[in-house]
Design an enzyme around this catalytic site. Sequence first.
Site, PDB file in Angstrom:
ATOM      1  N   ASP A 163      73.608  69.271  15.458  1.00 53.24           N
ATOM      2  CA  ASP A 163      73.162  70.380  16.378  1.00 53.24           C
ATOM      3  C   ASP A 163      71.784  70.390  17.338  1.00 53.24           C
ATOM      4  OD1 ASP A 163      72.755  73.772  16.992  1.00 53.24           O
ATOM      5  OD2 ASP A 163      75.020  73.087  17.256  1.00 53.24           O
ATOM      6  N   HIS A 197      81.647  70.108  13.039  1.00 52.03           N
ATOM      7  CA  HIS A 197      80.439  70.175  13.258  1.00 52.03           C
ATOM      8  C   HIS A 197      79.305  70.682  12.427  1.00 52.03           C
ATOM      9  CE1 HIS A 197      77.610  71.171  16.496  1.00 52.03           C
ATOM     10  NE2 HIS A 197      77.042  72.250  15.803  1.00 52.03           N
ATOM     11  N   TYR A 253      68.176  78.651  23.398  1.00 51.01           N
ATOM     12  CA  TYR A 253      69.209  77.963  24.265  1.00 51.01           C
ATOM     13  C   TYR A 253      68.662  77.900  25.785  1.00 51.01           C
ATOM     14  CZ  TYR A 253      72.808  77.461  20.976  1.00 51.01           C
ATOM     15  OH  TYR A 253      73.471  76.888  19.902  1.00 51.01           O
TER      16      TYR A 253
END
Lengths: 467, 453
Positions: free
Chosen positions: B223, B429, B373
């Site tokens: 990630d 993930h 982000y």
Amino acid sequence: MSLDKLLRLSTANFSASLALLSLTSAVAIGGILAYWVFRSKEAKTIPIGHGWWGKGKKPLSEDDQIHTFTITTSDEEIKDLHARLDLTRYTDPLEDSHFNFGFNSTYLKRVVSHWRNVYDWKKQVAALNQYPHFKTKIEGLDVHFIRVCPPSRENQKVVPLMLVHGWPGSFYEFYKIIPLLTQNHDGVAFEVICPSIPGYGYSEAPQKKGFDSVAAARIFLTLMERLGFSQFYLHGGDWGSAITTNMAQMKPDCVKGLHLTMFFPRRNFKMSLSLVIGRYLPFLVGFTREDVRRIYPYFQKNVWQMLEETGYMHIQATKPDTAGCAVNNSPVGLAAYILEKFSSWTDMKYRDLSDGGLERMFTLDDLLTNVMIYWTTSSMTSSMRFYKENFGNLINRLDFKTGVFVPTGLAAFPNELMHNPKVWAQTKYRNIYSYTFMPRGGHFPAFEEPQLLADDIVQFVKKVGKI
Amino acid sequence: MFTEVLVALALGGLLLFIFQRNRKQVLKTEDGWWGPGAPPDAQEDVSIHPFQIKTSAEELQDLYRRIDQTRPVLSLEDSQFNYGFNSQYLQEVVSYWRNDFDWKRQVEKLNQYQHFKTNIEGIDIHFLHVKPKRVPKETEVVPIIMVHGWPGSFYEFYGLIPLLCDPSERDNLVFEVICPSIPGYGFSEAPHKKGFDSVCAARIFHKLMKRLGFQQFYAHGGDWGWLVTTNMAQLEPKIVKGLHVNFAPPSKPGLSMVLSLLLGNRFPKLFGFNGVDIQRLYPCMEKQVVEPIKETGYMHIQATKPDTVGRALNDSPVGLAAYILEKFSTWTCNDFRNLEDGGLTRKFSLDDLLTNVMIYWTSGCITSSMRFYKENFAKGLYQPHSKMPVYVPTGFACFPKELMHTPKLWVKQKYHQLKSYTTMARGGHFAAMEEPQLMAEDIRTFTKMIEEK
């Protein structure tokens, strides 16, 4: 060459050219005929369909009475709100970030302080109840609406008009414009009906999947029928625009006129072409100077800006239950989420202000009353689901491919999220009676510029009704 | 004479061009300051303080009060996890959280390893430092930094750490593990200034490793951790001995990638695609467009309005749990969206899942974690680091249910020294947390390969 050979040759050529001419004519005539037939075969309405949205199984009969409804509150409700406001755990904003990272926390504290110490919900509820509220069961759902009749006057023609709100608004957005619409405008006054979309505010939320704008349109048509109106006008913005458009597509005979503040064209090649040419040769593609001013720079305004502003739409159209959970439990979180839109969608430049320019066009009381409607009814999650229901099935939506043929009035506000020139709107709205470039206003015009909007609605209705 | 000069110039230019292309590019960066206000004139405090995670009766009472205040909204009939976290199942999770979950015991579990804090560029950086307890003879101690992502934390690695720090029978390697928290996540202080992106995090972690006395080390990440460790390798290729990642979405679609997508299922051998690649990449529209759109709503809103979306999440623990745990369901296997319980407890225990949520809750870091982000996407997708390849030996662990599948061809576009590409048997993930055994094996195999050179 002998004479008869020459004659034979020339007649042959003549036949050949005649043949060619006949062939092209046939193709042309055939083509025109086919186009004509095809065009008239193009759907002018969308199917009405049917639905039932309540819990469990549909019962055999349903109560179709209209019941009066009063908004109530209690000390417990207010105490609970205050307790939650006091529990808020703020995060400091980044230095110099204003409203560019979302709702600025420092300014939020000011809003919450007003909410906690000054704002009087009981007084606001009394103000909400100034108009008569009702509820009636349609397709398994309790549908809430207000109905405001103009005072009876001599020589007055009363015109029924339904106003439909959007997200994150409510019927309350129309409270400033209603008194303007029920006035006497040279012999015309409106009887105003403002429903709440199912899943929003006091209208019950659907329990079944699939409740989209077409379903809402059908429910509102049933409502008007139940109220005894066979013909009426419609006005909408945001989701209200999609729903009223569907209503006009379903029963064009009932809809005398459709007035919109936000509208979308049917995307086609011509539109993209006009986009490219329009910047340099606007008059060639039907753009006015004002159109050019509002559309360009296209990429900046319509692509980047849209990307920056549609995160909420993306998450609500995919994971509404997740997105709605926290905001339904934190009134401050709910307020930040909703009021951020009242800032940016009124004017994108407000993102560079530390207070988001919120109080320039609205009062905190008005803004918080709208938030309280979502808060006290726990309807944020169901309101978000409307996005998923509408965007989940884009390819199969018949209403997107169908035009709108009822008389339409379009009010183009300068700070609306996207500008659509008249030539683009005509791809969908085929019977535009009026297209007005409004001088001021953003995405919530009924709230922000009620006089301008009321005037435009009146002028549109007069044009259609030849009054 | 003139022509000779011209030819010489042309040749020289050509040589320079070729030389420039072959010269390994190194990512450049500048120092930053992320504390409040202006940087002080005083000397930077480089001390490292031990740190213990604490809790209190007040903290728990506050949590319970908020949980009890939750106003549930029923999910639509028959919607499972397709509209997000199912409300009915959420009530079950919350009931466990309220009545059975023992935060005090979990805090003790968290403190089983040594935690520290040190101030770098104006903010307190939290990290775990786990030294192997027992180092048998002829066993190398290999330092490795492991970086988490969102919505994870250092806690994701707790199953993996013992497998790396304890000696294994299969090789003579033992790891010394450093697990920092990205600034703005968990117990690392959040930056106070705008502009803190993955390169800044990478630079700070380099300073951390230097401060701890490491001249060379390995790095592992998934990630955001993938991007931060990749940046670390780009910043100091001589210091990062090996880079191991389990997530590597291509940063810029090159011609070969586009061609391979268009022709790959007709001519797989041409692009080195195997059965797994074909199955995971095609049909293109569904897997490369529709699926990502369905799952990236959170990314879109966090990359644009983090302060708005984080606001409610920091007040409602149940809302925070729904938001975070939805990812632990869908990103472990997206078929879980059709299950009433989202398949949450198939690969994870509620205790582990809630401990991760509690790290976000007790530190109040959800908003700052989301800002990462915006900071990373704000300058656009084509930043210097995304255009620059990675020259450090790399190992890629390809898990079958990872969000995005990257075939070997695509990984090599960026990682020019790809030494191992392992197709894993299971896992999604959050692979480190879900399949620590498989992950540890791959890290060990990769490290051994590099060490032996």
